[in-house]
Write a protein that holds these residues in place. Sequence first.
Motif, mmCIF file in Angstrom:
data_model
loop_
_atom_site.group_PDB
_atom_site.id
_atom_site.type_symbol
_atom_site.label_atom_id
_atom_site.label_comp_id
_atom_site.label_asym_id
_atom_site.label_seq_id
_atom_site.Cartn_x
_atom_site.Cartn_y
_atom_site.Cartn_z
ATOM 1 N N ILE A 134 0.794 -1.236 0.000
ATOM 2 C CA ILE A 134 0.000 0.000 0.000
ATOM 3 C C ILE A 134 0.821 1.278 0.000
ATOM 4 O O ILE A 134 0.264 2.356 -0.248
ATOM 5 C CB ILE A 134 -0.974 0.022 1.199
ATOM 6 N N GLU A 135 2.130 1.192 0.239
ATOM 7 C CA GLU A 135 2.906 2.430 0.367
ATOM 8 C C GLU A 135 4.170 2.465 -0.487
ATOM 9 O O GLU A 135 4.391 3.401 -1.246
ATOM 10 C CB GLU A 135 3.294 2.671 1.839
ATOM 11 N N ASP A 136 5.019 1.461 -0.359
ATOM 12 C CA ASP A 136 6.350 1.516 -0.966
ATOM 13 C C ASP A 136 6.696 0.168 -1.580
ATOM 14 O O ASP A 136 7.005 -0.792 -0.871
ATOM 15 C CB ASP A 136 7.396 1.896 0.100
ATOM 16 N N ALA A 137 6.646 0.106 -2.915
ATOM 17 C CA ALA A 137 6.967 -1.133 -3.623
ATOM 18 C C ALA A 137 8.463 -1.275 -3.873
ATOM 19 O O ALA A 137 8.897 -2.272 -4.466
ATOM 20 C CB ALA A 137 6.222 -1.175 -4.956
ATOM 21 N N GLY A 138 9.266 -0.323 -3.407
ATOM 22 C CA GLY A 138 10.697 -0.325 -3.686
ATOM 23 C C GLY A 138 11.428 -1.575 -3.232
ATOM 24 O O GLY A 138 12.223 -2.142 -3.993
ATOM 25 N N VAL B 278 4.047 -4.682 -9.628
ATOM 26 C CA VAL B 278 4.158 -3.217 -9.677
ATOM 27 C C VAL B 278 2.892 -2.602 -10.276
ATOM 28 O O VAL B 278 2.357 -1.619 -9.764
ATOM 29 C CB VAL B 278 5.412 -2.801 -10.479
ATOM 30 N N ARG B 279 2.390 -3.188 -11.358
ATOM 31 C CA ARG B 279 1.190 -2.644 -11.979
ATOM 32 C C ARG B 279 -0.023 -2.780 -11.072
ATOM 33 O O ARG B 279 -0.866 -1.880 -11.003
ATOM 34 C CB ARG B 279 0.950 -3.327 -13.319
ATOM 35 N N ALA B 280 -0.137 -3.908 -10.386
ATOM 36 C CA ALA B 280 -1.270 -4.094 -9.477
ATOM 37 C C ALA B 280 -1.208 -3.121 -8.313
ATOM 38 O O ALA B 280 -2.227 -2.526 -7.935
ATOM 39 C CB ALA B 280 -1.291 -5.534 -8.966
ATOM 40 N N ALA B 281 -0.027 -2.953 -7.737
ATOM 41 C CA ALA B 281 0.101 -2.030 -6.610
ATOM 42 C C ALA B 281 -0.151 -0.588 -7.047
ATOM 43 O O ALA B 281 -0.833 0.172 -6.348
ATOM 44 C CB ALA B 281 1.495 -2.160 -5.993
ATOM 45 N N ALA B 282 0.390 -0.206 -8.198
ATOM 46 C CA ALA B 282 0.168 1.155 -8.686
ATOM 47 C C ALA B 282 -1.308 1.397 -8.964
ATOM 48 O O ALA B 282 -1.855 2.459 -8.639
ATOM 49 C CB ALA B 282 0.994 1.389 -9.947
ATOM 50 N N ARG B 283 -1.964 0.403 -9.559
ATOM 51 C CA ARG B 283 -3.387 0.547 -9.859
ATOM 52 C C ARG B 283 -4.212 0.673 -8.587
ATOM 53 O O ARG B 283 -5.090 1.529 -8.483
ATOM 54 C CB ARG B 283 -3.849 -0.665 -10.677
ATOM 55 N N MET B 284 -3.936 -0.198 -7.603
ATOM 56 C CA MET B 284 -4.716 -0.160 -6.374
ATOM 57 C C MET B 284 -4.491 1.139 -5.609
ATOM 58 O O MET B 284 -5.430 1.728 -5.072
ATOM 59 C CB MET B 284 -4.363 -1.352 -5.496
ATOM 60 N N GLY C 211 3.517 3.769 -8.314
ATOM 61 C CA GLY C 211 3.384 4.552 -9.530
ATOM 62 C C GLY C 211 4.704 5.061 -10.065
ATOM 63 O O GLY C 211 4.893 5.182 -11.287
ATOM 64 N N ARG C 212 5.659 5.323 -9.163
ATOM 65 C CA ARG C 212 6.968 5.827 -9.616
ATOM 66 C C ARG C 212 7.776 4.746 -10.329
ATOM 67 O O ARG C 212 8.691 5.041 -11.101
ATOM 68 C CB ARG C 212 7.753 6.369 -8.418
ATOM 69 N N LEU C 213 7.447 3.476 -10.084
ATOM 70 C CA LEU C 213 8.146 2.373 -10.728
ATOM 71 C C LEU C 213 7.428 1.883 -11.982
ATOM 72 O O LEU C 213 8.035 1.255 -12.846
ATOM 73 C CB LEU C 213 8.290 1.201 -9.751
ATOM 74 N N LYS C 214 6.140 2.165 -12.079
ATOM 75 C CA LYS C 214 5.338 1.615 -13.164
ATOM 76 C C LYS C 214 5.789 2.138 -14.530
ATOM 77 O O LYS C 214 5.789 1.393 -15.518
ATOM 78 C CB LYS C 214 3.869 1.938 -12.948
ATOM 79 N N ALA C 215 6.162 3.410 -14.603
ATOM 80 C CA ALA C 215 6.575 3.971 -15.889
ATOM 81 C C ALA C 215 7.771 3.206 -16.459
ATOM 82 O O ALA C 215 7.821 2.892 -17.656
ATOM 83 C CB ALA C 215 6.900 5.452 -15.746
#
Length: 582
Positions: free
Chosen positions: A403-407, A440-446, A549-553
């Motif tokens: 929910i916060e940081d996928a890094g 990454v896409r799922a987390a950014a989308r959610m 979202g910062r990783l999705k691009a």
Amino acid sequence: MEPVQGTLDDLGTPLHEVTFVVFDLETTGGSAKEHAITEIGAVKVKAGERLGELATLVDPGGPIPPFITVLTGITDAMVVAAPKLESVLPSFLEFIRGAVLVAHNAPFDVGFIKAACAALGYPPPANPVVDTADLARRVLTRDETPNCKLATLARIFHSPNQPCHRALADARATVDVLHGLLERTGAFGVSTLEELKGFVRAPSPQQQRKRHLADAIPGAPGVYVFEDERGEPLYVGKSSNLRNRVRSYFTAGETRPRVREMIGIAERVRPIVCATGLEAEVRELRLIASAKPRYNRRSRFPERVVWLKLTDEQFPRLAVVREVKDDGGTYLGPFGGMRAADDARAAIHEAVPLRRCAERVTTRARRPACALAGLGRCGAPCEGGETPEEYAVHVANARRAMIEDAGPVYAALKARMDRLSAEQRYEEAAVDRDRLAVFVRAAARMQRLASLTRIPQLIAASPAFEGGWDIHVVRHGRLAAAGVMPRGAHPTPYVEALTATAETVVPGPGPTPAATAEETECILRWLEAPGVRLVQVDGSWSLPVRGAGRLKAGIDRAYPGRSDARLNGGAERSPREGRPLR
């Protein structure tokens, strides 16, 4: 009246005098703007006789994605000594000079050729084009073939050349399919090139007979519902101009076989006029989900999505579930299927040593540890290897990644991929890449969805097409009201009236508490469109600073498109196989 002798132009060009060049391309992906050609195959035919062939591999100037190599068998080693496109394209353009181009799903192949000409400074080919896929949809019935894929048609016409995703072999198979289709068109009186073009463009008899269904449709934004004789919905769509959109179904431009089949069954079209385009888009989604029309392929079963849940127990674990409950769990999703959810779970497990067993584990219920404990992938809380407090650190890290940081998950998967690549274990690295992309896409989308669904009420407006403003009330990510304010009117009475009559929304649990993810995404796209003004926001509208979202691009640039359909629940498709019905 004196007789007038017709000209050769009136007669047209007999098909036996036409030179066809049947060609096929293999590429590194589905976008002519972003991907490159890896192989060209072409066969020149006239009057059923093969006049020549052209075949060459092409150096794409970069690595071939592994899934393309699996599909085509073309590897980086095979193209490393191949000529580049600037050396191949002039020969191809000379080979097709004066001929009619033929390809299966021609827009795909012709699009790559035009993009190559634009990039290298050549004028685009002006050759007439025949698409064997379109021709097959006009000639063959559903009883004869379940689909119009090249492999299916090659079997129907007993081609000795079976398509195998290699350019020359596919072009040779397309030649056989073309000849078989031309034999069929003879029964329709088609004997010239001009008649062939008109035959492909002509509306079907069912379309011609049903044109009257569009007569009473208003020219306003809204939703249209094709219904059968019993009033059952067959197909639901939306448009900013209902009259124009419904009329298009009865023209030659509509070639999709499923749509033409649906038109043959339809007995009426029911329009539902909406105040705004966004309301029409949302109503379409809701109608498809509730009525489940047989000719809509997407959005029919939003209830079939799955979620990845971090359970709420003494030693939590990641579980794939079909329902979001108010049970203290943390949810990631939604996913279109189990495979995508499993990929995201595997990505988190790579970074966080959560237990993977399904049994309930407590400090009182002890049992022997599994092999993962010996591999250092689990702290073995099942046999007392970790206390609840020690295990809670892993749980907090997993929740933060969701929910916060996928890094941390990104870093762990990236390190593993680099190690596997260095060991030349490319297939294993590709699996991890897939998992990382899904997560990454799922987390950014959610996170993007949750940023809107946590807001109790948001009111926004956008310029209307004919002046004035389109106003929408959104509550917990659900469209609660839509209206239009005329040009020059004072906004306060309209906003107050719309708010007072808006749907009462009681939120449920999870990231999408009041609407489907697709509906909330529709609203988000509208809110991000140019010209939209925020009128009122209860609370704050924000995304996590270190969110996915910062990783999705970067993921999208390196690995475009392959996971999106699995997240959304839509069907993945090859760019050669046409478009699915929405």
